[in-house]
Motif scaffolding. Structure first.
Motif, PDB file in Angstrom:
ATOM      1  N   SER A 124       0.824  -1.202   0.000  1.00  0.00           N
ATOM      2  CA  SER A 124       0.000   0.000   0.000  1.00  0.00           C
ATOM      3  C   SER A 124       0.858   1.251   0.000  1.00  0.00           C
ATOM      4  O   SER A 124       2.030   1.244   0.412  1.00  0.00           O
ATOM      5  CB  SER A 124      -0.916   0.012   1.228  1.00  0.00           C
ATOM      6  N   ALA A 126       0.782   5.625   1.007  1.00  0.00           N
ATOM      7  CA  ALA A 126       0.447   6.392   2.211  1.00  0.00           C
ATOM      8  C   ALA A 126      -1.053   6.545   2.400  1.00  0.00           C
ATOM      9  O   ALA A 126      -1.533   6.736   3.524  1.00  0.00           O
ATOM     10  CB  ALA A 126       1.112   7.769   2.136  1.00  0.00           C
ATOM     11  N   ASP A 127      -1.806   6.441   1.311  1.00  0.00           N
ATOM     12  CA  ASP A 127      -3.257   6.584   1.390  1.00  0.00           C
ATOM     13  C   ASP A 127      -3.969   5.283   1.742  1.00  0.00           C
ATOM     14  O   ASP A 127      -5.201   5.235   1.805  1.00  0.00           O
ATOM     15  CB  ASP A 127      -3.800   7.141   0.077  1.00  0.00           C
ATOM     16  N   LYS A 129      -4.136   2.622  -0.089  1.00  0.00           N
ATOM     17  CA  LYS A 129      -4.619   1.927  -1.282  1.00  0.00           C
ATOM     18  C   LYS A 129      -3.484   1.134  -1.929  1.00  0.00           C
ATOM     19  O   LYS A 129      -2.308   1.339  -1.619  1.00  0.00           O
ATOM     20  CB  LYS A 129      -5.184   2.942  -2.281  1.00  0.00           C
ATOM     21  N   ARG A 131      -0.570   0.048  -4.066  1.00  0.00           N
ATOM     22  CA  ARG A 131       0.483   0.802  -4.743  1.00  0.00           C
ATOM     23  C   ARG A 131       1.345  -0.104  -5.619  1.00  0.00           C
ATOM     24  O   ARG A 131       1.811   0.289  -6.683  1.00  0.00           O
ATOM     25  CB  ARG A 131       1.369   1.501  -3.714  1.00  0.00           C
TER      26      ARG A 131
END
Length: 310
Positions: A124, A126-127, A129, A131
């Motif tokens: 993931s 930083a958000d 989601k 990556r």
């Protein structure tokens, strides 16, 4: 009678057709936002809403459904990667020669293939989601989304509740008439393990359903067998067909391969004793599948190579 909570539903005969669910490998990050399965219309709608043209996406699984999912991403404008743990695509249906034809064609369409490696984790940003995806060989593949298409698992939970036997690899155990260990209960389709084996294709399910329907209507049933696993499809523009036996049950068989580079491939299996055609695999611009299949059980003609690669 089956007891479900406070409800009791009497029956004289019961047919279980509970199907299957997608299998998602137990990898870290599989529950991140941006991870999907490829099963229902809702799955497809969610995938379509998330897809961003020009961005990379990863499909875990290089079987038939996985390649269809990768093609869907391609048609949505994404740059699809396919991860397959086996050495080549569609390992259940194809040998390495036929898979080379498929491999060449799909890479020309823009699919990026990673065979012989598995998914270690979904990573993931930083958000929170998706990556990237990290593979078991250490490769890190950038990805905006991940589609899991790594097979199915039978929905066989009712077996325990009803005292029915489950197979070692899952599925409600049935005989070749689709009868469970309860004489009044049958199971068909992807939830059924016929003599220990589950089938994830629609054609065997139809044959099971027909057999059970004949039994329930007092007709002579047709036992279900897996001797005919013939299939034909056009996958991402490549014609693929399998017919007859793909291996000899007793080892008395020889293989003959006809190929033209990575454009056309045909392999046939011949009886070592009689020379009869037992089965084979076709991939690419080969001859008529129906004409060649009609030769099964007979000695092939002298112009067989011309029929296979016209």
């Amino acid at each position: 009678m089956w007891h479900a909570a406070a409800n009791q539903i009497p029956y004289d005969a019961l047919v279980l057709a509970t199907g299957s669910r997608p299998f998602v490998p137990p990898v870290r990050g599989r529950d991140l936002t941006g991870c999907f399965v490829y099963r229902t219309f809702d799955d497809l709608d969610a995938l379509r809403a998330t897809a961003r043209p020009g961005r990379p996406g990863v499909v875990v699984g290089g079987g038939l459904l996985g390649l269809e999912a990768a093609n869907a991403l391609r048609l949505l404008g994404m740059r699809p990667h396919v991860v397959e743990a086996a050495p080549h695509l569609m390992p259940t249906q194809l040998d390495s020669g036929a898979a080379r034809v498929l491999h060449r064609h799909v890479t020309e369409l823009g699919l990026r293939l990673h065979c012989g490696t598995a998914t270690s984790s979904v990573d993931s940003g930083a958000d929170g989601k998706v990556r990237a995806v990290t593979l078991s060989d250490g490769t890190v593949v950038e990805a905006d989304l991940v589609v899991f298409s790594a097979g199915i698992r039978p929905r066989d939970e009712l077996a325990d509740a009803m005292g029915l036997t489950r197979g070692e690899r899952g599925g409600i155990v049935v005989d070749n008439l689709c009868r469970t260990t309860d004489e009044r209960v049958w199971a068909i389709g992807e939830c059924a393990a016929v003599n220990g084996r589950c089938y994830g294709l629609v054609a065997p399910g139809y044959r099971m359903a027909d057999s059970v329907a004949r039994q329930l209507t007092g007709q002579e049933p047709e036992p279900f067998t897996d001797t005919d696993t013939s299939t034909t499809l056009k996958l991402l523009g490549v014609k693929i067909a399998t017919f007859g036996a793909l291996r000899s049950d007793h080892g008395h068989a020889v293989e003959a391969v006809f190929a033209e580079g990575t454009d056309r491939y045909a392999k046939i299996l011949l009886s070592e004793d009689s020379g009869d055609l037992l089965g084979g695999i076709l991939a690419g611009g080969t001859g008529s599948w129906t004409a060649i299949r009609s030769l099964v059980g007979r000695r092939p003609p002298a112009n067989l190579e011309q029929l296979l690669l016209p």
